[in-house]
Design an enzyme around this catalytic site. Structure first.
Site, PDB file in Angstrom:
ATOM      1  N   HIS A 167       0.849  -1.206   0.000  1.00  0.00           N
ATOM      2  CA  HIS A 167       0.000   0.000   0.000  1.00  0.00           C
ATOM      3  C   HIS A 167       0.884   1.256   0.000  1.00  0.00           C
ATOM      4  O   HIS A 167       0.956   1.988   1.001  1.00  0.00           O
ATOM      5  CB  HIS A 167      -0.865  -0.084   1.267  1.00  0.00           C
ATOM      6  CG  HIS A 167      -1.974   0.894   1.389  1.00  0.00           C
ATOM      7  ND1 HIS A 167      -1.826   2.251   1.194  1.00  0.00           N
ATOM      8  CD2 HIS A 167      -3.279   0.718   1.717  1.00  0.00           C
ATOM      9  CE1 HIS A 167      -2.984   2.850   1.402  1.00  0.00           C
ATOM     10  NE2 HIS A 167      -3.880   1.935   1.723  1.00  0.00           N
ATOM     11  N   GLU A 270      -1.011   1.491  -5.284  1.00  0.00           N
ATOM     12  CA  GLU A 270      -0.765   0.251  -4.543  1.00  0.00           C
ATOM     13  C   GLU A 270      -0.756  -0.945  -5.491  1.00  0.00           C
ATOM     14  O   GLU A 270      -1.635  -1.052  -6.347  1.00  0.00           O
ATOM     15  CB  GLU A 270      -1.866   0.069  -3.491  1.00  0.00           C
ATOM     16  CG  GLU A 270      -2.075   1.307  -2.630  1.00  0.00           C
ATOM     17  CD  GLU A 270      -3.417   1.307  -1.898  1.00  0.00           C
ATOM     18  OE1 GLU A 270      -3.906   0.233  -1.536  1.00  0.00           O
ATOM     19  OE2 GLU A 270      -3.974   2.398  -1.694  1.00  0.00           O
TER      20      GLU A 270
HETATM   21  C1  BG6 Z   1      -6.975   2.241   0.416  1.00  0.00           C
HETATM   22  C2  BG6 Z   1      -8.417   1.853   0.306  1.00  0.00           C
HETATM   23  O1  BG6 Z   1      -6.191   1.220  -0.089  1.00  0.00           O
HETATM   24  O2  BG6 Z   1      -6.660   2.440   1.795  1.00  0.00           O
HETATM   25  C3  BG6 Z   1      -9.273   2.955   0.910  1.00  0.00           C
HETATM   26  O3  BG6 Z   1      -8.764   1.636  -1.057  1.00  0.00           O
HETATM   27  C4  BG6 Z   1      -8.862   3.210   2.342  1.00  0.00           C
HETATM   28  O4  BG6 Z   1     -10.647   2.615   0.823  1.00  0.00           O
HETATM   29  C5  BG6 Z   1      -7.368   3.499   2.386  1.00  0.00           C
HETATM   30  O5  BG6 Z   1      -9.579   4.300   2.862  1.00  0.00           O
HETATM   31  C6  BG6 Z   1      -6.809   3.735   3.785  1.00  0.00           C
HETATM   32  O6  BG6 Z   1      -7.124   2.694   4.630  1.00  0.00           O
HETATM   33  P1  BG6 Z   1      -6.702   2.736   6.142  1.00  0.00           P
HETATM   34  O7  BG6 Z   1      -7.267   1.513   6.775  1.00  0.00           O
HETATM   35  O8  BG6 Z   1      -5.202   2.743   6.195  1.00  0.00           O
HETATM   36  O9  BG6 Z   1      -7.288   4.014   6.704  1.00  0.00           O
END
Ligand code: BG6
Length: 300
Positions: A167, A270
């Protein structure tokens, strides 16, 4: 991509274990690059190749408490992505990003980069969420390029499947002025528009509002950041999805670990395998998701 052949760990100079913000970490400081990885989540938090400004975005309001996900860098989402399919109460994006990996060691890879290796095996806590014997391993090499290889091995006697994502949060000068190429023609699910499916028609994708899309794409991408006078090339292998995310002003303001004014300086691109592209592993099988990031300077 990362060299698999060398098994000997000879720590290169400039790699040191320590503590950063109260969390166990490994810091890399070589002639080619600096970097930082937290053992919690094998979370790559910094990478700055020599002569560049930091490539990864990290929120100044990140919560460094053990067990809390860091906001920025490269969280590993495993063994599910987003909310769990049947247990909404399980942690978003899986448990790997908040669990301590073991630091296996460091060596120089074939490209001369300092490569670090981290491993997470199944334990009582992981079994509570994911009743399978597995081994998850991250190799990350810091140099003029950043190479990541995330491997999962099925150590069980039956098959299992999982979702995964590296990510990556990238630092950009202004997300409203960048262009992402490599996604044209790919179908995507748009989370901002009720998970409706669309086909990307832009050669150069520009963002003008909250963006949260899961592309059906195994292609590499480039973020052209003309204001920042550089391009980020994101090459990947064994990844069938690319997720593009920026929360924009309103959503960012609702996130406690996201300074309200910082959203224009980040973009997540990502590399993932999610939904129908989830990975299935037979006993003894291993799957490796690979990503390599390169920066090139572009003077206007
Ligand atoms: C992204 C998702 O990968 O991560 C989003 O597609 C999400 O929907 C974002 O809001 C952040 O996620 P988190 O759990 O780290 O707040």
């Amino acid at each position: 991509m990362t060299d698999n052949s060398s098994k000997t760990f000879v720590p290169p100079s400039g790699v040191e274990r320590g503590e950063t913000h109260g969390l166990a970490s490994v810091r890399v400081q070589t002639a080619a690059a600096t970097g930082l990885v937290y053992l919690q989540g094998a979370h790559v938090a910094e990478w700055t190749p020599q002569g560049q400004s930091p490539v990864l975005w990290l929120s100044e309001k990140t919560n460094y408490q053990p067990g809390k996900a860091l906001r920025g860098g490269i969280p590993i989402c495993f063994p599910w992505f987003g909310p769990h399919r049947t247990h909404q109460e399980y942690p978003q994006h899986g448990f790997a990003r908040t669990m301590d990996f073991e630091y296996v060691g460091a060596r120089l890879d074939r490209e001369g980069r300092a490569e670090l290796e981290f491993v997470l095996g199944e334990n009582a806590k992981t079994r509570g969420f994911f009743p399978h014997a597995f081994e998850a391993r991250l190799r990350v090499a810091f140099g003029q390029s950043l190479a990541l290889a995330f491997s999962v091995t099925n150590r069980d006697s039956t098959a299992f499947d999982y979702e995964e994502a590296l990510h990556s949060y990238f630092h950009v000068a202004d997300v409203r002025k960048i262009a992402v190429s490599g996604l044209c023609g790919a179908k995507y699910l748009d989370k901002v528009r009720g998970m409706a499916e669309f086909t990307e028609s832009a050669d150069e994708l520009a963002l003008s509002g909250e963006t949260d899309r899961v592309y059906d794409s195994a292609a590499s991408c480039t973020i052209a950041d003309s204001l920042g006078q550089r391009s980020l090339r994101i090459e990947k292998a064994h990844s069938r999805n690319t997720v593009v995310w920026n929360p924009w002003a309103e959503k960012a303001a609702q996130m406690a670990d996201f300074e309200a004014s910082a959203w224009p300086t980040m973009l997540c691109v990502e590399s993932a395998n999610v939904g129908p592209a989830r990975v299935s592993l037979a006993p003894g099988e291993t799957h490796t998701l690979e990503v390599e990031v390169r920066v090139s300077s572009a003077r206007p």
